[in-house]
Design a protein around this motif. Structure first.
Motif, short mmCIF file in Angstrom:
data_model
loop_
_atom_site.label_atom_id
_atom_site.label_comp_id
_atom_site.label_asym_id
_atom_site.label_seq_id
_atom_site.Cartn_x
_atom_site.Cartn_y
_atom_site.Cartn_z
N LEU A 250 44.20 6.51 18.33
CA LEU A 250 44.72 7.03 17.07
C LEU A 250 46.03 6.33 16.70
N VAL A 251 46.14 5.93 15.44
CA VAL A 251 47.40 5.43 14.89
C VAL A 251 47.55 6.02 13.48
N THR A 252 48.78 6.06 13.00
CA THR A 252 48.97 6.57 11.64
C THR A 252 50.19 5.95 10.99
N ASP A 253 50.15 5.91 9.68
CA ASP A 253 51.28 5.51 8.84
C ASP A 253 51.90 4.19 9.28
N LEU A 254 51.04 3.15 9.29
CA LEU A 254 51.53 1.82 9.62
C LEU A 254 52.35 1.23 8.47
N ALA B 4 54.79 4.05 17.98
CA ALA B 4 54.08 5.31 18.26
C ALA B 4 52.58 5.09 18.08
N TYR B 5 51.82 5.46 19.09
CA TYR B 5 50.37 5.40 19.03
C TYR B 5 49.82 6.34 20.09
N THR B 6 48.53 6.63 20.03
CA THR B 6 48.00 7.78 20.76
C THR B 6 46.61 7.50 21.31
N LEU B 7 46.34 8.11 22.46
CA LEU B 7 45.01 8.10 23.04
C LEU B 7 44.55 9.55 23.18
N LEU B 8 43.40 9.85 22.60
CA LEU B 8 42.83 11.21 22.66
C LEU B 8 41.59 11.18 23.55
N GLN C 163 55.53 8.98 20.50
CA GLN C 163 54.54 10.02 20.28
C GLN C 163 54.51 11.01 21.45
N ASN C 164 54.55 12.30 21.15
CA ASN C 164 54.44 13.33 22.17
C ASN C 164 53.05 13.36 22.78
N SER C 165 52.97 13.92 23.99
CA SER C 165 51.69 14.13 24.66
C SER C 165 51.43 15.63 24.79
#
Length: 303
Positions: free
Chosen positions: A50-54, A274-278, A294-296
């Motif tokens: 997941l990524v957002t608002d690049l 900031a980037y994310t793994l779900l 990014q928080n976990s």
């Protein structure tokens, strides 16, 4: 939340953990090993990047937004995702920033989508208000080879929904600078589709959105209470992942997690990335591993 809602949602509860602690644990036992810990005859769940608002744009910084730096930040995320091997990639809107002309905005999109599309074949684009500031929706979607702005699909025993809130209060779609960014709405036709989609689906569901569905301020979808009611009535929605306000925030409403992710564009250093793994696990446990700012989180179903 009443007893019926608890029953529908399986009594889910949230456990929040500090991002650093989660990441330290991940360093000791890489996320890529999680599937190997499961017996071979059991499903491995679904892993989503997941990524957002690049907000990519070839222009000088504006306040805390460093538009050109996004390319380097995305490169860092891509290298991490290459190690983690997600099954799919989702960007939660505002892939590009606004431009004064269709030609310039198209160039921004082409530039950022080249490295973005190389990360994963199974990828999904949520429309953000900046994505269609000058471009029409069909122009943006055509460039990224995505047929629709809102739709659903199944992966690994789970149902996923992509929503489009880039509509004015009168139902007209955003395009060519014809809107105010604070006037975000999900129109009647999309609401009807959403209710029918959830009714016809028998799987635990995760929703992806850009504008927020959990607040009533200027970052929120104006009719988000109606959207939340559809979610709650279905009894199937586990969580909503969204962007738009550029910061970490987590709410639980009606037994559903509303997780707002940090914008990649914020800050001029790699450390501000900031980037994310779900990880969506077979028992509906959701593990969110946040990188950099990014928080976990870890959300487990109640025993």
């Amino acid at each position: 939340m009443n007893q019926q809602q608890k029953s529908k949602l399986g009594g889910r509860r949230a456990f929040m953990k500090n991002g650093t602690l989660i990441l330290s644990a991940a360093a000791a036992a890489p996320a890529t090993l999680l599937a190997a810990d499961k017996p071979a005859d059991k499903p491995a769940g679904v892993r989503v990047a997941l990524v957002t608002d690049l907000h990519y744009a070839d222009k000088p910084p504006g306040g805390s937004r460093h538009y050109r730096k996004t390319l380097g930040k995305l490169d860092e995320a891509a290298k991490q995702f290459e190690q983690e091997q997600p099954q799919m990639l989702v960007e939660l809107g505002d892939l590009i920033d606004a431009a004064d002309s269709v030609e310039t905005e198209s160039r921004y999109l082409q530039t950022i989508n080249r490295p973005f599309s190389a990360i994963c074949k199974d990828r999904h684009y949520v429309l953000g208000n900046h994505c269609v500031d000058t471009l029409k929706k069909e122009e943006f979607l055509g460039a990224v080879e995505q047929p629709k702005s809102y739709y659903s699909f199944d992966r690994g025993g789970f149902h996923f929904i992509v929503l489009d809130s880039c509509f004015r209060s009168d139902g007209q779609p955003y395009q060519r600078k014809n809107f105010k960014w604070t006037d975000a709405n999900i129109p009647a036709a999309e609401l009807e589709w959403l209710a029918a989609d959830l009714k016809s689906n028998d799987k635990p569901t995760i929703v992806f959105a850009h504008q927020r569905l959990d607040v009533s301020n200027h970052h929120g979808v104006k009719n988000n209470a109606a959207v939340r009611q559809i979610f709650e009535d279905s009894g199937k929605v586990l969580a909503v992942f969204q962007g738009h306000s550029h910061r970490n925030e987590l709410k639980e409403i009606g037994g559903i997690h509303y997780c707002t992710l940090v914008a990649m564009v914020e800050g001029g250093e790699q450390a501000t990335n900031a980037y994310t793994l779900l990880d969506v696990q077979p028992d509906s446990t959701l593990k969110i591993t946040g990188f950099r700012n990014q928080n976990s989180y870890l959300w487990e179903p109640q025993a």
